[in-house]
Motif scaffolding. Structure first.
Motif, short mmCIF file in Angstrom:
data_model
loop_
_atom_site.label_atom_id
_atom_site.label_comp_id
_atom_site.label_asym_id
_atom_site.label_seq_id
_atom_site.Cartn_x
_atom_site.Cartn_y
_atom_site.Cartn_z
N THR B 189 7.65 -7.42 -15.98
CA THR B 189 6.73 -7.86 -15.69
C THR B 189 5.73 -8.83 -17.26
OG1 THR B 189 4.80 -6.35 -16.69
CG2 THR B 189 5.44 -6.02 -14.41
N THR B 190 6.52 -9.46 -17.98
CA THR B 190 6.22 -10.14 -19.51
C THR B 190 5.88 -11.44 -19.27
OG1 THR B 190 6.96 -7.98 -20.52
CG2 THR B 190 5.59 -10.35 -21.99
N ALA B 191 6.88 -11.31 -18.53
CA ALA B 191 7.35 -13.45 -18.03
C ALA B 191 6.47 -13.87 -16.63
CB ALA B 191 8.09 -13.50 -17.77
N LEU B 192 5.62 -12.59 -16.46
CA LEU B 192 5.27 -12.25 -14.64
C LEU B 192 2.92 -12.98 -14.50
CD1 LEU B 192 7.51 -10.23 -12.41
CD2 LEU B 192 7.60 -12.45 -13.02
N ASP B 193 2.95 -13.33 -13.84
CA ASP B 193 1.23 -12.99 -13.84
C ASP B 193 0.65 -12.14 -13.57
OD1 ASP B 193 0.56 -16.08 -13.89
OD2 ASP B 193 1.83 -16.72 -12.76
N VAL B 194 -0.39 -11.92 -14.28
CA VAL B 194 -0.89 -10.44 -13.99
C VAL B 194 -0.68 -10.22 -12.45
CG1 VAL B 194 -3.29 -9.60 -14.19
CG2 VAL B 194 -2.76 -12.31 -15.45
#
Lengths: 481, 695, 350
Positions: B189-194
């Protein structure tokens, strides 16, 4: 005098060399076939973690290739060393090895020094980590040294590349002179051409024609390409559209047609090449002026000092080069105008720069568009740097890797272009010893006499190959950071 | 079909595994003596900072280490079979079929030139030899399972037509196609928005349960591990330093590194004045420069020469806990419950006079509708919509929002890289909103400076550190001679706690945190009074984040700087800011002091944001709010309230007001404002999202 | 898409106009015209005689006017002398009544490409005939070059650093370093020379215009193809190695896809996007090779007349040649753009 054979006393090496080359070919072939046929083996480790040296057919083949290659290199080396020692007794090869003695010394010196200090020499030093790059560099430097020493008449056997000696028309390599004068070299090592001139000396002299024009022309093309490509990529918009259109316009021109239109005596008469030179040669001036001014903008006293130091000599040089007495551009008095470039060379130079710069422009533009999105460019913008500072000091240094690689490739390409010009008899005087013209002359009798056309062809091939390998080595090493 | 036989034991068992990478010069050990077991249906977290070897473990399990990587010791057993001993064909049968992997960059891990459907169908077609129809129906089923709208259309699209969140769901679907026994998730999920991350995490957790898959979850984020995993293994510099159940490791840690890690992340209990974060001193050792003995030794508070720096330190079991082990020779002697030595407590600084005032600022862009082919109707993108706020001296104002919320555009307008469409920006009472950077005077420029997000990009790679700072000094007219500027540059390095010798270094010789410090020094070189920090620590490792954050705070205290702190991470915002502004699609949806924003009533978006941020504290209970769908594109915003497409309170507003009208800004007590149609009663009803369990 | 092609065609037209104007200006510079007058009249003409010859043949008009006439947007020049009328649209000297019947406009827009002063033939027929010869040559070149270049590039790039890669890369570097006039000379020496050569092929391709055989046609084709081959192969290799290290290839590998399938199904299409543009942009460069090889092998095609026309300042033939070659360049650019969009779904759909 007897004619020289190819190998003379070292003829005993030839069957050996044939054998080794045969073996090398075989082993390479089996190596390729084995690698294609055998499946990729997965490294399965023993529990101890040590990898045992496996001795599959693949490894044997690769060992064989290495051994054969080593043997071939050693043999070729011994040809050279024996040739150096025995001189003309070792035939044409020996004689040539000895003629090239200054080049060998220079090469050995250069490589020893470079390898000794390679850790301190940046990207250049790293080149000596890559075998490919080293081979390429050696080939290139061989011709550079040959060109330079040849220009000082150190390698050639017959100083005047135009001298015709009767009785040697189209004679095979190793033919002795009929009545050699005192101190004259007694053979035509690579034979005589259609006009009874020495092919060996002409090929060596031809190297100088390339070495003096190609790098400099490429450098100018880079100056033009960078000075126009940076703003096009950085600002984008209308400026980019306009400049790209112009670049594409030049690129859409078939190169040969362009040469035929530009490089004729009639065009030289109109002064067009000189006008083009006035424009193209002004780019280095603009480049350095902007470079210095953007850097020292905030410190006027330093700024003027540096501008004066760099620009005044450049401006002087510029005026001297552009001015040519008796032509349309003649504004300096004769006494001042000490540099005189023959019209033929100038037009060749200008058209090569003209043809190369749009490609450089496109590369620089692409790099600038990429680099301008980086944060350090944004940081420069937010501290109020002017666009030219950002382009020249923030963007350009970080584009240097691809540009250096392309520079090497482009020198090779320029060499090919010069050869093309010579091949069509354009620009340079017809008796010029440059490789292209020599190939062109030689090809007419190619069906009967091979020797006049082959040496310059092989020389050109090896030089361009060297530049390509050098570029490959540089690319590989610059990516390793 | 052709799955490995059932096995009564751990799905994955890694024992004393060591990998090395071999370069021309030397062998670089990447992972040493690493053991972990994943039981069927269990989720194990692997946590550590970048470069600690956690991704190498994942690739090692997949037996995909490239040409230079090699296993030099130990074994990886999957269902009892050693993966290293499998032939290439057997391995191919395991990959994708029994073990599946999900990666960090969803866009990069999907083939851009292949339709999604084909990429999904490939899995069962290879491993089970099913027909195309069957594969397609299965793909359809799985895509429905990962809760993607309109599965048919999804299968027929190319990856680039999907948003980041949707792409990651497709990657998850692909991994689940053959119902693998083990799922490896590498920073999924690092590349995704919170808010998108929260939804994906929930999905992974639910699907793991539904399919009974074991999971190896790799992350640098302790909070995420807490939310997803049963057990955790902490790694440091190629070694596992502690492993055990979540409860044991989080609440009863037995390794100094784990402890230091928890002390350096901003938990809700931290406070910049009363309970400042404790940064881990020193730097992460490079793989070929590891110290003898304990790798963490040189940075450890409990270091004891002679014991900690000699010989191999083995994993030791912690008595009494369930499979809890630690790699520390002193763990039985250390008093783990000793209170933190509170660093110097700092006085809370009082905000001074207003230095920056923004009034009804608007920034619109005109974009050609069709970028490639030109022409077409122009579209107006409203990047900033009526921004109004003020910032005072020595105050930290956080600007919070996800991608596309307009925070970067605002920074550009403030810096003068763009000019405003409407409204005004007053710096000390002077309008600067229409003055582009070229037209600003040196004073104004040096007053407003910026710290950038990506440390690897913030410094010019071909100029020495000193030169770059001196250039800034030249531009800002600091000093009259080169010597003076040189001196000032060295002082600036002192200010950011970097050794003076760094002046001669090239940026590539610096670590991420050090680069960021240089970036800060450069920003403060002209005596900046307003500093815009654009996610200055989000790209840094956890232990470095604390140090850089502290540095910023310290300089701010000294220089009375106004700090505009742009971030998407609410934990750090809570820790350091005085006031918070929450943005969504160009609108300010909530503005108030930190206490006001972090307590109800919230704007519905703020509420979801609070719930989405993972918190690495077992004593925290969060209300579970998952936003449906993705953030709408700023090119094509929804009508009415920008948040109405995802709002869970929408049906509390009568008359479909949310669909048709942009809500008014509602002033609440003491400068707290919310842009929402919800009535006061509804807002009052809201309960806090984050609660301490004990309360 | 339609709009895109339309705007590209607009730019194309503009480029073509600019380029032909440049060629027109360069060929109509005073020294060139003087040379033309002397070759057409006689070499001992005085300056006045040259001036009057130019004047009589319409060359003395301003360049822009002449260009307009050549294009066919301005009426062709006419001139009445004692013997009758002469003019651009008339052959020889005609009577006034015939002149009145002659077309007013005769430029390329009317399909009149003019008359070649060197070959003494109609330009249109010369160009179309020779172009046919060259097309045949190019067709074989492309047929040989593109598949082999792509295969070499893909094979070399799919396993970076492997034996296949190293050997194939060496071959492609070698061919890029060998311009046509070098490889041609070497081939002629090895394969055709009557003294030491193998005598497998013919050193001249003159006969190939009527009766192309393997013996007389293979060497010219090979010579052109080799030089382009290396470049395209290296581009393909670079693109292939880049694709093979991409994450989605790892995804495919870890999905359990076998290596041949990874190459064919996942890598190939992505890897061919970049070389496609390169190939299309390479085509105009082949024209260089064509000129060299046609000269070297004495094959009477388009390149051969280019040399003839340029060497003798045959204005109208040169202009026709530049129109054709510029057209080729621009059309390949257009195809390259369209093909790129077509191959790359990322651009196609957005």
């Amino acid at each position: 005098m007897d004619p020289l054979s190819w190998t003379g006393q070292i003829a005993f090496l030839t069957p050996l060399l044939t054998l080794v080359f045969g073996l090398l070919g075989l082993s390479v072939l089996s190596w390729i076939v084995l690698n294609a046929v055998l499946p990729e083996n997965r490294a399965i480790n023993s529990a101890g973690g040590s990898l045992s040296l496996s001795s599959g057919p693949r490894d044997i083949a690769s060992l064989a290739v290495k051994l054969c290659f080593l043997a071939a290199t050693l043999l070729i080396f011994s040809y050279l060393v024996l040739g150096l020692i025995l001189g003309t007794q070792a035939g044409i090869i020996g004689a040539m090895a000895r003629q090239f003695l200054p080049v060998w010394i220079a090469l050995v010196l250069l490589f020893t020094l470079s390898i000794a200090f390679k850790r301190r020499l940046g990207l250049y030093g790293k080149l000596f980590d890559s075998p490919i790059g080293m081979i390429g560099f050696a080939l290139v430097m061989f011709w550079v040294f040959t060109g330079v020493f040849g220009a000082f008449d150190m390698i050639v056997t017959h100083d005047d590349p135009l001298a015709q000696i009767s009785g040697l028309k189209n004679k095979v390599p190793g033919t002795p002179l009929r009545s050699p004068g005192e101190g004259d070299f007694q053979w035509y090592l690579l034979g005589g051409d259609n006009l009874a001139r020495d092919v060996f000396s002409r090929t060596v002299k031809g190297a100088w024609e390339v070495v003096k024009i190609a790098p400099l022309a490429t450098l100018f093309a880079f100056m033009v390409g960078i000075t126009l490509g940076l703003p096009a990529g950085y600002f984008g918009g209308r400026l980019d559209t306009l400049l790209s259109f112009l670049a594409n316009l030049i690129l859409a021109f078939p190169v040969i047609l362009l040469f035929y239109l530009l490089v004729t005596p009639e065009i030289v008469q109109t002064g067009l090449p000189q006008y083009m030179a006035i424009v193209l040669f002004s780019f280095p001036l603009i480049f350095f002026a902007v470079l210095i001014n953007s850097r020292f903008r905030t410190q006027p006293s330093k700024n003027y000092l540096w501008l004066a130091i760099v620009l005044l000599p450049l401006l002087m040089l510029y005026l001297l080069v552009v001015n040519d007495p008796g032509s349309k551009v003649d504004f300096l008095t004769k006494t001042i105008d000490i540099i005189d470039i023959p019209g033929g060379i100038l037009v060749v130079f200008v058209s090569v720069v003209f043809v190369n710069s749009p490609t450089v422009f496109r590369i620089v533009r692409g790099l600038a568009m990429d680099i301008k999105t980086r944060d350090y460019v944004a940081a420069a913008q937010t501290r109020g740097e002017r666009p030219w500072y950002i382009m020249l000091w923030e963007v350009l240094p970080n584009a240097r890797g691809p540009l250096i690689v392309d520079f090497c490739l482009r020198i090779g390409y320029t060499t090919i272009l010069l050869g093309t010009l010579g091949f069509f008899g354009l620009g340079l005087p017809p008796e010029s010893p440059d490789w292209g013209s020599t190939i062109n002359e030689g090809r007419k009798l190619l069906m009967i006499y091979l020797h006049p056309a082959l040496p310059p062809a092989i020389a050109l091939l090896s030089m361009v190959l060297g530049l390509n390998l050098l570029a490959d080595g540089l690319r590989e090493e610059s990516l390793k950071d | 079909m052709n799955k490995l036989a059932e096995h009564n034991g751990p799905t994955l068992e890694i024992e004393k595994l060591s990998f090395s990478f071999f370069t021309r010069l030397r062998e670089i050990p990447a992972v040493m003596d690493f053991s972990v077991a994943v039981q069927p249906g269990e989720a194990v977290g692997l946590v550590g900072e970048s470069g600690c070897g956690k991704s190498t473990v994942a690739l090692g399990v997949m037996q995909d280490l490239g040409k230079n990587g090699r296993i030099v010791g130990g074994s990886i057993k999957f269902k009892g079979r050693d993966l290293a001993e499998m032939s290439a064909e057997e391995l191919r049968d395991v990959r994708g079929n029994e073990i599946a992997m999900i990666y960090q960059e969803p866009m990069a891990s999907l083939n851009p030139a292949m339709k999604i459907g084909r990429q999904l169908m490939e899995v069962p077609m290879i491993h089970e030899g099913v027909s195309e129809q069957e594969a397609r129906s299965r793909a359809l089923e799985v895509v429905t399972d990962v809760r993607l709208p309109d599965p048919e259309r999804m299968l027929n699209s190319y990856p680039h037509q999907l948003s980041g969140g949707q792409q990651q769901r497709i990657v998850i679907a692909m991994a689940l196609m053959s119902k693998p026994a083990l799922l490896i998730l590498d920073e999924p999920t690092t590349a995704l928005d919170v808010t998108v991350e929260a939804a994906v995490v929930e999905l992974v957790r639910d699907l793991g349960k539904k399919y009974g898959t074991s999971m190896l979850f790799i992350s640098h984020n302790l909070g995420l591990i807490l939310e997803t995993c049963d057990r955790v293994c902490v790694m440091y510099s190629g070694e596992a330093v502690e492993r055990g159940s979540i409860a044991d490791v989080f609440d009863d840690m037995q390794h100094p590194y784990t402890q230091a890690l928890f002390r350096s992340i901003p938990l809700p209990s931290a406070d910049k004045n009363a309970h400042p974060l404790v940064a881990i001193p020193g730097n992460f050792p490079l793989p070929h420069e590891r110290p003898p003995g304990c790798n963490f030794g040189p940075r450890c508070d409990y270091f004891e020469a002679g014991r900690c720096d000699s010989g191999q330190i083995p994993m030791a079991d912690v008595a009494g806990n369930d499979r809890h082990a630690t790699r520390c020779v002193k763990f039985q002697e250390i008093d783990w419950n000793a209170p933190i030595e509170i660093g110097e407590q700092k006085e809370k600084t009082e905000p001074g006079k207003v230095v920056l005032k923004i009034e009804n600022l608007k920034k619109y862009y005109e974009v050609a509708a069709n970028a490639l082919f030109g022409g077409g109707a122009k579209k107006v993108v409203k990047a900033n919509e009526t921004l109004s706020f003020e910032a005072r001296e020595s105050e930290t104002l956080a600007i919070v929002g996800e991608s596309g919320c307009g925070k970067s555009t605002f920074a550009k307008v403030l810096m003068g890289l763009e000019t405003a469409t409407e409204g005004q920006i007053l710096l000390d009472g002077q309008n600067i909103e229409q003055t582009a950077i070229e037209a600003r005077d040196t004073r104004t420029i040096s007053d407003v400076q910026m710290v950038f997000q990506n440390p690897f990009d913030t410094l010019n790679p071909s100029m020495t550190v000193g030169r770059q700072i001196i250039r800034a000094l030249e531009i800002f007219d600091v000093g009259t001679s080169d010597q003076e500027r040189q001196q000032r540059m060295l002082e600036l390095l002192d200010l950011v706690n970097l050794p003076r010798a760094f002046a001669e270094r090239m940026p590539r010789q610096l670590s991420g945190g050090q680069k960021q410090r240089v970036g800060i020094a450069r920003a403060f070189s002209g005596g900046a009074r307003i500093v815009v920090a654009d996610e200055p620590v989000s790209a840094l490792d956890v232990s470095v984040q604390a140090a850089v954050t502290d540095l910023l705070m310290e300089i701010q205290r000294k220089e009375k700087t106004t700090l505009l702190f742009i971030s998407h991470d609410l934990s750090i915002v809570r820790y350091l800011s005085d006031r918070v502004m929450v943005m969504y699609l160009g609108h300010v949806v909530e503005l108030g002091s930190t206490d006001q924003v972090f307590a109800p009533p919230y704007h519905p978006y703020t509420e979801a944001l609070h719930s989405a941020v993972p918190i690495a504290d077992t004593s925290i209970v969060k209300e579970h709010i998952v936003l449906e769908g993705d953030i709408p594109s700023a090119m094509d915003p929804p009508s009415g309230c920008p948040f109405q497409t995802r709002c869970r309170w929408k049906n509390e507003v009568p008359g479909g007001l949310c669909d048709s009208e942009v809500p008014p800004v509602r002033q609440r007590e003491a400068g707290h404002q919310i842009k929402c149609h919800l009535s006061d009663e509804v807002l009052q009803r809201m309960s806090p999202v984050i609660k301490m369990a004990a309360e | 898409m339609g709009l895109f092609i339309l705007s590209r065609s607009g730019v194309m037209l503009l480029t073509a106009l600019c380029l032909t104007f440049i060629v027109f200006t360069l060929t109509n510079l005073a020294p060139n015209l003087e040379k033309l007058a002397k070759t057409q009249g006689n070499f001992r003409m005085s300056d006045e005689a040259v001036a009057s010859w130019l004047d009589n043949n319409g060359y003395a008009q301003p360049t822009v006017v002449k260009y307009g006439q050549w294009l066919g947007v301005l009426p062709g020049w006419t001139r009445s002398t004692d013997e009758g009328m002469t003019g651009r649209c008339m052959t020889g000297v005609v009577s006034a009544s015939e002149a009145a019947n002659a077309a007013r406009f005769c430029g390329i827009l009317q399909g009149d490409w003019g008359h070649s002063t060197v070959l003494q033939k109609d330009v249109a027929s010369v160009v179309s005939e020779r172009l046919g010869n060259t097309m045949r040559l190019m067709g074989w070149v492309l047929l040989l070059m593109i598949p082999s270049a792509l295969i070499i590039g893909v094979l070399a790039g799919m396993r970076e650093g492997s034996v296949t890669d190293r050997s194939l890369s060496t071959v492609s570097i070698l061919t890029t370093a060998t311009p046509e006039y070098v490889s041609g000379v070497v081939f002629i020496a090895i394969f055709t020379s009557s003294t030491v050569g193998l005598k497998w092929f013919k050193g001249s391709a003159t006969a190939a215009t009527d009766n192309p055989t393997f013996e007389n046609f293979f060497l010219p084709v090979l010579t052109i193809a080799l030089y382009g081959l290396g470049y395209i192969a290296r581009m393909t290799r670079a693109s292939m190695t880049e694709v093979m290290t991409a994450q989605y290839i790892r995804t495919a590998r870890l999905k359990g896809v076998s290596f041949p399938k990874i190459v064919l199904k996942h890598a190939l299409r992505n890897a061919l996007i970049a070389p496609f543009t390169v190939i299309m942009l390479q085509l105009p460069w082949l024209l260089n090779g064509v000129v060299i090889v046609e000269t070297l092998f004495n094959y009477k095609g388009f390149g051969w007349i280019l040399v003839q026309a340029a060497g003798n300042n045959d204005i109208e033939l040169l202009l026709a040649i530049s129109v054709v070659s510029v057209f080729v360049v621009l059309v390949t650019q257009l195809i390259s753009d369209i093909g790129y969009v077509y191959l790359n779904p990322r651009i196609r759909i957005s």
